[in-house]
Structure formats: C-alpha cells, structure tokens
Design a protein around this motif. Structure first.
Motif, PDB file in Angstrom:
ATOM      1  N   SER A   1       0.824  -1.210   0.000  1.00 16.58           N
ATOM      2  CA  SER A   1       0.000   0.000   0.000  1.00 16.58           C
ATOM      3  C   SER A   1       0.856   1.258   0.000  1.00 16.58           C
ATOM      4  O   SER A   1       0.534   2.250  -0.670  1.00 16.58           O
ATOM      5  N   LEU A   2       1.965   1.237   0.738  1.00 17.70           N
ATOM      6  CA  LEU A   2       2.842   2.403   0.771  1.00 17.70           C
ATOM      7  C   LEU A   2       3.504   2.619  -0.586  1.00 17.70           C
ATOM      8  O   LEU A   2       3.633   3.752  -1.064  1.00 17.70           O
ATOM      9  N   LYS A   3       3.916   1.538  -1.228  1.00 19.18           N
ATOM     10  CA  LYS A   3       4.521   1.666  -2.553  1.00 19.18           C
ATOM     11  C   LYS A   3       3.520   2.190  -3.572  1.00 19.18           C
ATOM     12  O   LYS A   3       3.863   3.019  -4.426  1.00 19.18           O
ATOM     13  N   VAL A   4       2.281   1.724  -3.494  1.00 16.72           N
ATOM     14  CA  VAL A   4       1.258   2.204  -4.414  1.00 16.72           C
ATOM     15  C   VAL A   4       0.997   3.692  -4.185  1.00 16.72           C
ATOM     16  O   VAL A   4       0.840   4.474  -5.131  1.00 16.72           O
ATOM     17  N   THR A   5       0.971   4.098  -2.912  1.00 22.37           N
ATOM     18  CA  THR A   5       0.762   5.512  -2.589  1.00 22.37           C
ATOM     19  C   THR A   5       1.873   6.380  -3.161  1.00 22.37           C
ATOM     20  O   THR A   5       1.629   7.419  -3.778  1.00 22.37           O
ATOM     21  N   MET A   6       3.114   5.946  -2.981  1.00 18.63           N
ATOM     22  CA  MET A   6       4.246   6.721  -3.482  1.00 18.63           C
ATOM     23  C   MET A   6       4.277   6.715  -5.005  1.00 18.63           C
ATOM     24  O   MET A   6       4.617   7.728  -5.633  1.00 18.63           O
ATOM     25  N   LEU A   7       3.920   5.589  -5.598  1.00 22.25           N
ATOM     26  CA  LEU A   7       3.855   5.505  -7.058  1.00 22.25           C
ATOM     27  C   LEU A   7       2.824   6.479  -7.597  1.00 22.25           C
ATOM     28  O   LEU A   7       3.062   7.186  -8.587  1.00 22.25           O
ATOM     29  N   THR A   8       1.670   6.558  -6.938  1.00 20.84           N
ATOM     30  CA  THR A   8       0.622   7.481  -7.369  1.00 20.84           C
ATOM     31  C   THR A   8       1.064   8.928  -7.224  1.00 20.84           C
ATOM     32  O   THR A   8       0.844   9.753  -8.117  1.00 20.84           O
ATOM     33  N   LEU A   9       1.701   9.246  -6.094  1.00 18.14           N
ATOM     34  CA  LEU A   9       2.170  10.614  -5.862  1.00 18.14           C
ATOM     35  C   LEU A   9       3.177  11.036  -6.924  1.00 18.14           C
ATOM     36  O   LEU A   9       3.095  12.134  -7.486  1.00 18.14           O
TER      37      LEU A   9
ATOM     38  N   LYS B   1      13.998   7.846  -2.916  1.00 19.84           N
ATOM     39  CA  LYS B   1      14.869   7.246  -1.907  1.00 19.84           C
ATOM     40  C   LYS B   1      14.311   5.938  -1.377  1.00 19.84           C
ATOM     41  O   LYS B   1      15.060   5.077  -0.912  1.00 19.84           O
ATOM     42  N   VAL B   2      12.990   5.759  -1.440  1.00 24.99           N
ATOM     43  CA  VAL B   2      12.383   4.553  -0.896  1.00 24.99           C
ATOM     44  C   VAL B   2      11.724   3.704  -1.985  1.00 24.99           C
ATOM     45  O   VAL B   2      10.935   2.827  -1.690  1.00 24.99           O
ATOM     46  N   MET B   3      12.030   3.985  -3.248  1.00 20.62           N
ATOM     47  CA  MET B   3      11.477   3.206  -4.350  1.00 20.62           C
ATOM     48  C   MET B   3      12.610   2.630  -5.181  1.00 20.62           C
ATOM     49  O   MET B   3      13.671   3.239  -5.290  1.00 20.62           O
ATOM     50  N   ASP B   4      12.385   1.450  -5.745  1.00 17.02           N
ATOM     51  CA  ASP B   4      13.399   0.879  -6.617  1.00 17.02           C
ATOM     52  C   ASP B   4      13.228   1.428  -8.025  1.00 17.02           C
ATOM     53  O   ASP B   4      12.294   2.165  -8.331  1.00 17.02           O
ATOM     54  N   ASN B   5      14.166   1.082  -8.917  1.00 16.78           N
ATOM     55  CA  ASN B   5      14.181   1.641 -10.253  1.00 16.78           C
ATOM     56  C   ASN B   5      12.987   1.203 -11.088  1.00 16.78           C
ATOM     57  O   ASN B   5      12.531   1.948 -11.959  1.00 16.78           O
ATOM     58  N   ILE B   6      12.476   0.000 -10.846  1.00 16.62           N
ATOM     59  CA  ILE B   6      11.329  -0.471 -11.619  1.00 16.62           C
ATOM     60  C   ILE B   6      10.096   0.372 -11.304  1.00 16.62           C
ATOM     61  O   ILE B   6       9.376   0.818 -12.201  1.00 16.62           O
ATOM     62  N   LEU B   7       9.850   0.627 -10.023  1.00 20.79           N
ATOM     63  CA  LEU B   7       8.705   1.441  -9.646  1.00 20.79           C
ATOM     64  C   LEU B   7       8.873   2.878 -10.113  1.00 20.79           C
ATOM     65  O   LEU B   7       7.913   3.527 -10.534  1.00 20.79           O
ATOM     66  N   LYS B   8      10.098   3.396 -10.042  1.00 21.63           N
ATOM     67  CA  LYS B   8      10.343   4.758 -10.506  1.00 21.63           C
ATOM     68  C   LYS B   8      10.077   4.857 -12.015  1.00 21.63           C
ATOM     69  O   LYS B   8       9.459   5.815 -12.479  1.00 21.63           O
ATOM     70  N   THR B   9      10.531   3.858 -12.761  1.00 21.31           N
ATOM     71  CA  THR B   9      10.289   3.849 -14.198  1.00 21.31           C
ATOM     72  C   THR B   9       8.803   3.716 -14.500  1.00 21.31           C
ATOM     73  O   THR B   9       8.272   4.357 -15.416  1.00 21.31           O
ATOM     74  N   PHE B  10       8.124   2.867 -13.736  1.00 22.01           N
ATOM     75  CA  PHE B  10       6.684   2.709 -13.919  1.00 22.01           C
ATOM     76  C   PHE B  10       5.961   4.028 -13.654  1.00 22.01           C
ATOM     77  O   PHE B  10       4.998   4.369 -14.353  1.00 22.01           O
ATOM     78  N   ALA B  11       6.415   4.788 -12.660  1.00 17.32           N
ATOM     79  CA  ALA B  11       5.805   6.085 -12.366  1.00 17.32           C
ATOM     80  C   ALA B  11       5.992   7.055 -13.525  1.00 17.32           C
ATOM     81  O   ALA B  11       5.067   7.802 -13.884  1.00 17.32           O
ATOM     82  N   MET B  12       7.177   7.058 -14.133  1.00 15.44           N
ATOM     83  CA  MET B  12       7.429   7.932 -15.284  1.00 15.44           C
ATOM     84  C   MET B  12       6.563   7.528 -16.475  1.00 15.44           C
ATOM     85  O   MET B  12       6.025   8.381 -17.191  1.00 15.44           O
ATOM     86  N   ALA B  13       6.427   6.220 -16.700  1.00 16.13           N
ATOM     87  CA  ALA B  13       5.578   5.740 -17.801  1.00 16.13           C
ATOM     88  C   ALA B  13       4.119   6.098 -17.558  1.00 16.13           C
ATOM     89  O   ALA B  13       3.401   6.518 -18.482  1.00 16.13           O
ATOM     90  N   LEU B  14       3.672   5.941 -16.314  1.00 17.76           N
ATOM     91  CA  LEU B  14       2.295   6.285 -15.978  1.00 17.76           C
ATOM     92  C   LEU B  14       2.045   7.777 -16.153  1.00 17.76           C
ATOM     93  O   LEU B  14       0.954   8.197 -16.559  1.00 17.76           O
ATOM     94  N   ALA B  15       3.073   8.586 -15.868  1.00 18.14           N
ATOM     95  CA  ALA B  15       2.939  10.037 -16.054  1.00 18.14           C
ATOM     96  C   ALA B  15       2.722  10.384 -17.522  1.00 18.14           C
ATOM     97  O   ALA B  15       1.949  11.299 -17.847  1.00 18.14           O
ATOM     98  N   ILE B  16       3.405   9.677 -18.417  1.00 21.51           N
ATOM     99  CA  ILE B  16       3.199   9.910 -19.853  1.00 21.51           C
ATOM    100  C   ILE B  16       1.764   9.575 -20.251  1.00 21.51           C
ATOM    101  O   ILE B  16       1.113  10.323 -20.986  1.00 21.51           O
ATOM    102  N   LEU B  17       1.257   8.441 -19.758  1.00 19.38           N
ATOM    103  CA  LEU B  17      -0.119   8.050 -20.080  1.00 19.38           C
ATOM    104  C   LEU B  17      -1.125   9.039 -19.497  1.00 19.38           C
ATOM    105  O   LEU B  17      -2.129   9.379 -20.138  1.00 19.38           O
TER     106      LEU B  17
END
Length: 378
Positions: free
Chosen positions: A20-28, A273-289
C-alpha cells in the motif's frame, strides 16, 4: 551481535515495504510528474494576461529554498541558525561547487517553460525522456560508468521512440510562424534534456563523499539558482516588469504550477529514496499516459498514431533500462545481506573462540566466498 542483527532487520524492513505504501508513493510521483507538465502547458497557452516565465522560475527557486529552510527548522529547531549559517555563509567553497549545476537547472527550467508554451504536453513528455539518454552518456563520459548491452539497446530504442513522435503527417494546418515556434520548442526540449543530464551527473560527481541532507543540498542549489534566475529575469524581461509589474498575470493556477515546479522536485527526491528503479520507471511511464489522457480530455489534443507508437517505444525503453539497473541494485542488496549475515556469524564465532587466533579468519574467508558467489549468481 545485537547491533548487527538490528541493522539487518532495518534493511529487511525497508526491502519489504508494504504494498500500500509503494502504491501511494507511485501514485504521488506519477501525478506530480504529469500534473506539473499539464498545468504548466495550460497556464502558458490559455487566453488572457500572460505572466513572465522568468519570474515563475525565480519564484519556484525561492519557494524551494523556503520549504527546505522550514524542513530544517522542524527537524532540528535548536541548531537551525548554526546549520543555516554553515551551509550559507560558512559554506562558500561548497557554493562554488554547486554553482554550475544550479545555473544549469535555472536555464533548464526556463527552457521547459518555453517548450510547454509551444508544444502539447504529450510530445513534451515523450521528448523530455531524452534526459535518460543524456544522463547515461554523461555518466559514461564523466563518471566512467559501464552500461550493459541491454541498457545500450534500450537507449537506442528510446531515441527511436522520440524520433517517431516528431514525424508529422500533415502540415497544412500549420502557419510558418507556428511551425517555427514548434521547431524552436523542440530544440528547447532537447537543450533542457542535455542540461538535465549533464547537471545530474555533475551533481552526482560532487555529491560523492558529502554528508549533507537533501534539504541542505537543495538550499545550496536553490540560492545560486535564484541568483541566476534573477539575472535571466532582468536581462530577458526587464522592460516587461517595468511596464506591467512582477506578478502580472498571476492567479491561483499559476501559483499552483509554480508550487508543483518547486516542491515537486523535493517530492520526487524523497519518494525515489524509498522506491526501486522499476517502480520509478513505472511512475514515469504512468505520467506519460496521464499526460496523454489529460491532453485529450482537457485540451482536446489529437493523439496521432506517430505519437502513440513513439510513446510506447519510449515506455518500453524506460522499462528495459530501469529493470537492468534494478538487477544491478538487487545484486548489490544481496551482497549487503550476505555480508551482514556472515558478519553476525563472524561475531558470534569470535565470541566463542576468543583464544584461537588462527581459526578466526575462517568466517571472514567464508564471507568473501559468499559475496563472490552472490555476485556471479546474479
């Protein structure tokens, strides 16, 4: 032994962060990346009084410095004044080191405002991912980093995706002036990507060995950045300010865009700082969408097949690059875990065999072999 065990438990706790925390940070992170682009494009292309982009860059730098000063006060109010003095008047040599990336970031922000004034947010988001390519190239040149074959292929795919988005099928609806403005905006995005890559790598180079917190570093970046933004404002828009004033054209949407521009960077730095590269990349991809969806529904921007293909290629390239980087980070994490586990065994072994000097090296040798096997298995 208890200390090593506690340290290991902290590492495991961080690695096993709740979903849940990772999903929250990914959304933010996704919403921050998408909203700052969409909102800045809106306030720079709407009808009505237009604000000065240089003044907005200056206000963003000042707000960032103010937020960092407030965070430092909340963390350590008793030593706040001494800490502020040490990183400002007492850290003039450090200022000289960070002046280069600070000025580059200020110029980059001005280029971003110009680009978003003449490009739709989707094309900007996709093209701006060239900063991944420039950061990788400058890392190889300045930091002597080695890229894997997969990373090189992903960078080539990234460049191909950006190139596809620039293919235009019909120019009949474009006047020569609009076409020239769009070409200049694309050049501004490419320039901002190059500056972003160089500034990031240079900043990483000078950061090695430093013990400053994220707040202190951003103050050191923000003050010379504000000075550079002030010079740009006076050179570029001095007559504009004399005729209309500093805050001409400002409203709640402009202030929100400036707030996202200044505090969004701090949010990204904290979340990463608390996310790995896969989640960070997923966040950037989601931002494009999200930018695609917002442009279509809010600005009625037509999404061409070239833009869709290019965006998908860029997203695939980002995942390839991020996953390969995460693989290296995972290997390093396994090595750290192996070392901490064997260090605990070593400590326990030495506690039981304090009289034996010759056999005390066996756990250390076993630690080395464990680390080597962990590296080569990954």
């Amino acid at each position: 032994m208890r200390l090593h065990s506690a340290y290991r438990n902290v590492l495991v706790g961080i690695a096993e962060m709740s979903l849940s925390l990772k999903v929250t940070m990914l959304t933010l992170l996704s919403c921050a990346n998408a909203s700052v682009v969409v909102l800045t494009h809106y306030v720079r292309t709407r009808k009505g009084a237009m604000f000065s982009a240089s003044s907005a860059v200056l206000m963003a730098e000042l707000l960032k410095v103010g937020a960092c000063l407030l965070a430092m006060f909340i963390r350590r109010p008793s030593t706040w004044l001494s800490n502020v003095y040490s990183i400002t008047l007492g850290g003039l040599q450090e200022w000289a080191r960070v002046a280069v990336p600070a000025m580059l970031y200020a110029v980059q922000n001005n280029l971003v405002f110009f680009a978003l004034s003449n490009l739709n947010s989707v094309v900007f988001q996709v093209t701006y991912q060239l900063k991944i390519l420039t950061t990788a190239l400058f890392s190889v040149l300045l930091l002597q980093k080695t890229l894997t074959v997969t990373q090189w292929l992903s960078l080539m795919l990234l460049f191909a995706g950006v190139a596809v988005t620039q293919i235009k099928g019909d120019h009949s609806g474009h006047t020569p002036t609009a076409h020239h403005a769009e070409s200049m905006a694309l050049a501004a995005v490419i320039g901002a990507s190059i500056l972003s890559g160089f500034a990031s790598v240079y900043f990483e180079k000078i950061l090695k060995g430093g013990g400053q917190s994220i707040w202190e570093r951003n103050i050191q970046l923000g003050i010379p950045g504000a000075l550079c933004a002030t010079v740009t404002l006076l050179v570029k828009d001095s007559q504009y300010l004399m005729d209309r004033g500093f805050f001409y054209g400002y409203d709640c949407w402009v202030w929100l865009a400036i707030l996202l521009q200044s505090l969004g960077g701090l949010l990204v730095a904290f979340v990463v700082k608390v996310m790995d590269n896969i989640l960070k990349t997923f966040a950037m991809a989601l931002a494009i969408l999200l930018s695609c969806a917002a442009s279509f529904f809010l600005f009625h921007t037509g999404i061409t097949i070239q833009t869709l293909v290019g965006a998908h290629l860029v997203i695939i390239a980002m995942f390839l690059y991020g996953c390969d980087t995460a693989r290296f980070a995972s290997t390093r994490h396994i090595v750290i875990q192996a070392y901490s586990r064997e260090l605990e065994i070593n400590t326990s072994y030495n506690d039981r065999h304090t009289d034996s000097l010759d056999t005390s090296d066996k756990p250390a040798q076993h630690t080395k072999s464990k680390i080597c096997s962990a590296i080569f298995e990954n």
